[in-house]
Design an enzyme around this catalytic site. Structure first.
Site, PDB file in Angstrom:
ATOM      1  N   THR A   1      20.595  55.723  30.339  1.00 50.07           N
ATOM      2  CA  THR A   1      20.734  57.142  30.008  1.00 50.07           C
ATOM      3  C   THR A   1      19.476  57.932  30.332  1.00 50.07           C
ATOM      4  O   THR A   1      18.361  57.398  30.246  1.00 50.07           O
ATOM      5  CB  THR A   1      21.030  57.296  28.503  1.00 50.07           C
ATOM      6  OG1 THR A   1      20.927  58.683  28.146  1.00 50.07           O
ATOM      7  CG2 THR A   1      20.041  56.533  27.644  1.00 50.07           C
TER       8      THR A   1
ATOM      9  N   TYR B   1      18.812  56.432  20.153  1.00 49.70           N
ATOM     10  CA  TYR B   1      19.773  56.138  21.227  1.00 49.70           C
ATOM     11  C   TYR B   1      19.022  55.829  22.519  1.00 49.70           C
ATOM     12  O   TYR B   1      19.248  54.804  23.162  1.00 49.70           O
ATOM     13  CB  TYR B   1      20.726  57.329  21.419  1.00 49.70           C
ATOM     14  CG  TYR B   1      21.568  57.228  22.652  1.00 49.70           C
ATOM     15  CD1 TYR B   1      22.479  56.189  22.812  1.00 49.70           C
ATOM     16  CD2 TYR B   1      21.440  58.150  23.695  1.00 49.70           C
ATOM     17  CE1 TYR B   1      23.244  56.075  23.962  1.00 49.70           C
ATOM     18  CE2 TYR B   1      22.201  58.055  24.839  1.00 49.70           C
ATOM     19  CZ  TYR B   1      23.102  57.015  24.968  1.00 49.70           C
ATOM     20  OH  TYR B   1      23.845  56.898  26.114  1.00 49.70           O
TER      21      TYR B   1
HETATM   22  C1  UD1 Z   1      23.003  63.105  24.901  1.00 56.62           C
HETATM   23  C2  UD1 Z   1      22.098  62.190  25.665  1.00 56.62           C
HETATM   24  C3  UD1 Z   1      22.860  61.542  26.756  1.00 56.62           C
HETATM   25  C4  UD1 Z   1      24.041  60.834  26.180  1.00 56.62           C
HETATM   26  C5  UD1 Z   1      24.912  61.823  25.454  1.00 56.62           C
HETATM   27  C6  UD1 Z   1      26.054  61.092  24.814  1.00 56.62           C
HETATM   28  C7  UD1 Z   1      19.854  63.104  25.514  1.00 56.62           C
HETATM   29  C8  UD1 Z   1      18.819  63.882  26.178  1.00 56.62           C
HETATM   30  N1  UD1 Z   1      20.985  62.943  26.211  1.00 56.62           N
HETATM   31  O1  UD1 Z   1      23.309  64.198  25.686  1.00 56.62           O
HETATM   32  O2  UD1 Z   1      22.045  60.624  27.408  1.00 56.62           O
HETATM   33  O3  UD1 Z   1      24.765  60.200  27.169  1.00 56.62           O
HETATM   34  O4  UD1 Z   1      24.154  62.471  24.462  1.00 56.62           O
HETATM   35  O5  UD1 Z   1      26.193  61.383  23.488  1.00 56.62           O
HETATM   36  O6  UD1 Z   1      19.675  62.621  24.427  1.00 56.62           O
HETATM   37  N2  UD1 Z   1      25.236  71.593  22.306  1.00 56.62           N
HETATM   38  C9  UD1 Z   1      25.556  72.746  21.628  1.00 56.62           C
HETATM   39  N3  UD1 Z   1      26.683  72.764  20.863  1.00 56.62           N
HETATM   40  C10 UD1 Z   1      27.514  71.666  20.732  1.00 56.62           C
HETATM   41  C11 UD1 Z   1      27.168  70.484  21.417  1.00 56.62           C
HETATM   42  C12 UD1 Z   1      26.013  70.486  22.191  1.00 56.62           C
HETATM   43  O7  UD1 Z   1      24.859  73.755  21.717  1.00 56.62           O
HETATM   44  O8  UD1 Z   1      28.519  71.743  19.998  1.00 56.62           O
HETATM   45  C13 UD1 Z   1      24.064  71.586  23.185  1.00 56.62           C
HETATM   46  C14 UD1 Z   1      23.007  70.564  22.842  1.00 56.62           C
HETATM   47  O9  UD1 Z   1      22.084  71.035  21.932  1.00 56.62           O
HETATM   48  C15 UD1 Z   1      22.428  70.307  24.249  1.00 56.62           C
HETATM   49  C16 UD1 Z   1      23.618  70.484  25.172  1.00 56.62           C
HETATM   50  O10 UD1 Z   1      24.533  71.276  24.457  1.00 56.62           O
HETATM   51  O11 UD1 Z   1      21.470  71.298  24.566  1.00 56.62           O
HETATM   52  C17 UD1 Z   1      24.283  69.191  25.554  1.00 56.62           C
HETATM   53  O12 UD1 Z   1      24.540  68.437  24.383  1.00 56.62           O
HETATM   54  P1  UD1 Z   1      25.527  67.179  24.372  1.00 56.62           P
HETATM   55  O13 UD1 Z   1      26.745  67.514  25.166  1.00 56.62           O
HETATM   56  O14 UD1 Z   1      25.706  66.752  22.963  1.00 56.62           O
HETATM   57  O15 UD1 Z   1      24.760  66.087  25.208  1.00 56.62           O
HETATM   58  P2  UD1 Z   1      23.204  65.619  25.093  1.00 56.62           P
HETATM   59  O16 UD1 Z   1      22.797  65.585  23.671  1.00 56.62           O
HETATM   60  O17 UD1 Z   1      22.397  66.411  26.040  1.00 56.62           O
END
Ligand code: UD1
Length: 330
Positions: free
Chosen positions: A119, A143
């Site tokens: 990841t 993670y």
């Molecule tokens: C994370 C991991 C990634 C993993 C994935 C699976 C990191 C950097 N990356 O991705 O390797 O495969 O999780 O769980 O740790 N967001 C919102 N609202 C929401 C959901 C997300 O604003 O309801 C934002 C988050 O703050 C982030 C972005 O959207 O900035 C992406 O989030 P998300 O889709 O959860 O993935 P990551 O956390 O980036």
């Protein structure tokens, strides 16, 4: 040379199931091992499914021998960052310790090749929000640490044995099978594209933006979103590479450009024609501000050619899948 079969751990999960379809379409022999704790029996369309755990030495050894496995693709893992922050040992147990057992079995059964689901979370907060494979690893959540430790074990094993591996560092996986057969069905999803598509079909009332004060152009988190089918193809390409005698390698899998949370939500509104009820909330623990791949190495080393590098296309397939789940829940 005749190849053995491929053990796909976590093949009933989101990314594993899409990869199994591509392997089968190529005529590979595949066996899936999944404990169904997060995966779905109905996601395994075209391969035998053994329900069991990667950390169960006897089951794994039996499988490797009975099916003549020479390659393992290891997807089985817990993947939810916030959960890893609150329950770290669950992640070290299921992701790191189980991978150790699996590797022990691979050595005992003379497995030749190993493709590992790593990841981008191994990079933590890289400077400028861009990570190349030689960027220093410094995970900021359990993670990422749990996966990085597995990478290290893999490197040690490959050094000490003939096994070769490809560690694929995924960026943000999204979307679903373009044929509409499978998709991500995890309950209580946390991934942004899925959450927003669930809101667009009316399954959720609102979408939260976690953090609007990041040092990014619009203040929200930036990520490199990649379509799950292009990611699955990277595994098939890694298999071809390793079978051809390619040396062990660690590769980013991303498109090399990022989108902010607001841009993703705008795409969901554009593609679905729905207005989302968006709420601005504080930052989520464990989140880096920006994380985008330097993604040239995988293209040059594996000849990987993504076909779905377009945010609206990713969202369109994700939305179609949510509409189907609404009609036929899994
Ligand atoms: C994370 C991991 C990634 C993993 C994935 C699976 C990191 C950097 N990356 O991705 O390797 O495969 O999780 O769980 O740790 N967001 C919102 N609202 C929401 C959901 C997300 O604003 O309801 C934002 C988050 O703050 C982030 C972005 O959207 O900035 C992406 O989030 P998300 O889709 O959860 O993935 P990551 O956390 O980036």
């Amino acid at each position: 040379m005749k190849h053995g079969s491929i053990l796909v751990t976590g093949g009933a999960g989101y990314i594993g199931s899409h990869t199994v379809l591509q392997l089968r379409a190529r005529g590979e022999r595949v066996v899936v091992l999944d404990d169904l704790s997060r995966g779905f029996r109905q996601a395994v369309l075209d391969a035998p499914l053994v329900v069991g755990q990667v950390g169960d030495r006897d089951t794994v050894l039996r499988l490797l021998k009975e099916h003549g496995v020479d390659t393992v693709m290891h997807f089985a893992a817990y993947t939810i960052v916030p959960e890893s922050v609150s329950e770290p040992l669950k992640y070290y147990g299921n992701n790191t310790c189980s991978t150790r057992t699996l590797l022990e079995c691979c050595l005992a059964a003379d497995v030749r090749h190993f493709v590992f689901s790593s990841t981008a979370a191994v990079y933590g907060i890289p400077s400028g929000g861009i990570a190349a494979e030689d960027t220093a690893t410094a995970p900021i959540n359990p993670y990422g640490t749990s996966k990085l430790m597995s990478e290290w074990m893999l490197a040690g094993v490959a050094h000490a044995s003939p096994l070769t591996y490809a560690a694929l560092r995924y960026f943000n996986v999204a979307g679903s099978d373009t044929g509409g057969r499978i998709g991500q069905a995890t309950p209580n999803a946390t991934l942004l594209v899925k959450v927003a598509c669930e809101a667009a079909v009316g399954k959720r009332a609102q979408v939260a933006i976690f953090g609007t004060d990041y040092p990014t152009p619009d203040g929200t988190g930036v990520r490199d979103y990649i379509h799950v089918e292009d990611l699955a193809t990277a595994h098939v390409d890694a298999l071809t590479y390793l079978r051809a005698g390619g040396a062990s390698t660690t590769l980013n899998v991303g498109y090399g450009h990022g989108f902010s949370v607001r841009e993703v939500l705008a795409s969901v509104e554009r593609v679905t024609g729905k207005r989302l009820d968006v709420r601005e909330e504080p930052r989520r623990p464990g989140d880096p501000p920006a994380l985008v791949a330097r993604a040239d190495r995988i293209r040059s080393q594996l000849g990987w050619q993504p076909k779905l590098d377009d945010l609206d296309t990713i969202v369109r397939t994700g939305f179609a899948w949510e509409q189907r789940l609404l009609r036929e829940p899994w």
